[in-house]
Design a protein around this motif. Structure first.
Motif, short mmCIF file in Angstrom:
data_model
loop_
_atom_site.label_atom_id
_atom_site.label_comp_id
_atom_site.label_asym_id
_atom_site.label_seq_id
_atom_site.Cartn_x
_atom_site.Cartn_y
_atom_site.Cartn_z
N LEU A 1 -3.43 14.96 -8.08
CA LEU A 1 -2.32 14.44 -7.66
C LEU A 1 -2.01 13.35 -8.78
N PHE A 2 -2.80 12.71 -9.05
CA PHE A 2 -3.19 11.70 -10.07
C PHE A 2 -3.13 12.54 -11.58
N VAL A 3 -4.64 13.11 -11.72
CA VAL A 3 -4.29 14.09 -13.48
C VAL A 3 -4.69 15.24 -13.29
N PRO A 4 -4.73 15.96 -13.77
CA PRO A 4 -4.41 17.72 -13.91
C PRO A 4 -6.17 18.28 -13.60
N LEU A 5 -6.09 19.05 -12.81
CA LEU A 5 -8.13 18.52 -12.57
C LEU A 5 -8.48 19.55 -14.00
N SER B 1 0.56 -1.57 0.38
CA SER B 1 -0.02 -0.07 -0.31
C SER B 1 0.88 1.47 0.11
N PHE B 2 1.66 0.90 0.99
CA PHE B 2 2.68 2.49 0.96
C PHE B 2 3.58 2.67 -0.18
N ILE B 3 4.42 1.55 -0.78
CA ILE B 3 6.03 1.80 -1.34
C ILE B 3 5.59 1.55 -2.96
N LEU B 4 4.54 -0.10 -3.33
CA LEU B 4 4.89 -0.61 -4.69
C LEU B 4 3.22 0.41 -5.51
N MET B 5 1.83 0.17 -4.30
CA MET B 5 1.16 1.21 -5.09
C MET B 5 1.52 2.30 -5.40
N PRO B 6 1.96 2.82 -4.46
CA PRO B 6 2.38 4.85 -4.94
C PRO B 6 4.02 4.93 -6.65
N VAL B 7 4.53 3.99 -6.40
CA VAL B 7 5.51 3.30 -7.51
C VAL B 7 4.81 3.14 -8.68
N ALA B 8 3.49 2.55 -8.95
CA ALA B 8 3.43 2.24 -9.65
C ALA B 8 2.66 3.57 -10.79
N PHE B 9 1.43 4.13 -9.38
CA PHE B 9 0.69 4.91 -9.47
C PHE B 9 1.68 6.27 -10.82
N TYR B 10 3.08 6.22 -10.32
CA TYR B 10 3.84 6.64 -10.46
C TYR B 10 4.28 6.64 -12.00
N MET C 1 3.01 11.76 -6.37
CA MET C 1 2.88 10.12 -6.41
C MET C 1 3.71 9.73 -5.08
N ALA C 2 4.41 11.09 -4.12
CA ALA C 2 5.25 10.40 -3.51
C ALA C 2 3.88 11.37 -2.52
N ILE C 3 3.65 12.23 -2.24
CA ILE C 3 2.73 12.82 -1.42
C ILE C 3 1.76 11.48 -0.95
N TYR C 4 0.92 11.36 -2.57
CA TYR C 4 -0.12 9.80 -2.06
C TYR C 4 0.23 9.10 -1.03
N GLY C 5 1.85 8.16 -1.73
CA GLY C 5 1.97 6.99 -0.79
C GLY C 5 2.54 8.06 1.29
N ALA C 6 2.68 9.47 1.06
CA ALA C 6 3.06 9.02 2.31
C ALA C 6 1.53 9.67 3.02
N VAL C 7 1.36 9.75 2.44
CA VAL C 7 -1.02 11.03 2.73
C VAL C 7 -1.05 9.15 2.99
N LEU C 8 -1.15 8.28 2.97
CA LEU C 8 -1.84 6.69 3.01
C LEU C 8 -1.20 5.82 3.80
N SER C 9 0.23 6.58 4.35
CA SER C 9 0.93 5.19 5.64
C SER C 9 0.27 6.34 6.74
N ALA C 10 0.05 7.67 6.63
CA ALA C 10 0.11 8.03 7.45
C ALA C 10 -1.41 8.23 8.56
N THR C 11 -2.19 8.02 7.00
CA THR C 11 -3.28 7.79 7.78
C THR C 11 -4.28 6.50 8.46
N MET D 1 -1.45 21.69 0.61
CA MET D 1 -0.26 19.84 1.18
C MET D 1 0.28 19.43 -0.09
N ALA D 2 -0.27 19.73 -0.87
CA ALA D 2 0.06 19.16 -2.07
C ALA D 2 0.28 20.82 -3.04
#
Length: 255
Positions: free
Chosen positions: A177-181, A21-30, A57-67, A197-198
């Motif tokens: 974080l994922f795609v431009p809005l 969840s915290f490492i492989l998924m953010p890397v895959a998303f990047y 994607m680094a922000i996403y991984g950090a936030v996911l792990s913190a939560t 934060m982003a």
């Protein structure tokens, strides 16, 4: 406390689901949203669009792990772990500090993994900017340590953390974080928890520029530092007050 913190960090690192969840998924998303896209090589400031995606994607991984880790801490306490701790010399304040340190360490691992893969795949960013972005991501993820605790106190049952993480995905979308809005959603995005934060985390690289899309394609807009700080500060205050009120209510109910 130091020994307990060490074992908590070790337990997190050895947890396979956490690593996914915290490492492989953010890397895959990047890789999916960044390195594998043809637009990732387009120049942007001192790097490329791929750099912009990498930071997101680094922000996403950090936030996911913190939560997840902070939410799990609350569910542990609700399951009776606090009574077990009462039989040990470990104080509750030490336990709380240990969990927060563990969450920040997990965020650091996630950021390091995403940035490491990004650099290895040719993403360009000057080292001072890279370190600046990493530092802001890690320390500002404290906001989502509070969020995870609040969510676990509000949502009853074992599914609290899963629901909280599901909401993080929605926050990440509005946090760009994922795609431009689309341009029409940008005014609403400014009021979501991850937006400030982003922008703060990307600022060492973008100097406040945000990619959005309209009928003409992808465009840039600039967000002021004050607006980003106001968003982050407001949500930090909201989660802090909610946590204090919910924790007080929990203590009152237990009496």
């Amino acid at each position: 406390m130091l020994r307990y913190t060490y074992y908590e960090i070790l337990r997190t690192v050895l947890n396979k689901s956490a690593l996914f969840s915290f490492i492989l998924m953010p890397v895959a998303f990047y890789l999916l949203f960044g390195a594998m896209q043809s637009s990732s090589s387009f120049p942007m400031h001192d790097g490329t669009v791929g750099t912009y995606v990498m930071i997101g994607m680094a922000i996403y991984g950090a936030v996911l792990s913190a939560t997840a880790l902070s939410g799990n801490m609350v569910t542990e306490l609700q399951s009776g772990w606090a009574r077990t701790l009462g039989l040990t010399p470990l104080r509750f304040s030490h336990y709380l500090a240990s969990k927060i340190i563990t969450a920040l360490c997990a965020a650091t691992l996630s950021v390091t993994a995403v940035f490491g893969v990004g650099v290895c795949t040719g993403t360009k960013i000057p080292p001072p900017q890279l370190l600046g972005c990493a530092a802001v991501i890690i320390f500002s993820s404290l906001l989502f340590v509070l969020y995870g605790m609040v969510a676990a106190l509000i949502i009853p049952g074992e599914n609290a953390v899963s629901i909280a993480i599901g909401l993080v995905v929605m926050f990440a979308m509005f946090g760009t974080l994922f795609v431009p809005l689309p341009e029409t959603l940008m005014p609403w995005a400014r009021y979501t928890p991850l937006y400030g934060m982003a922008q703060l985390a990307r600022r060492p690289f973008t100097n406040g520029d945000i990619i959005y899309q309209n009928d003409e394609g992808f465009r840039y807009m600039t967000e002021s530092l004050g607006a980003a700080l106001a968003n982050y500060g407001a949500w930090l205050l909201i989660f802090t007050v909610l946590l204090a009120l919910l924790w007080r209510r929990r203590a009152t109910v237990r009496r």
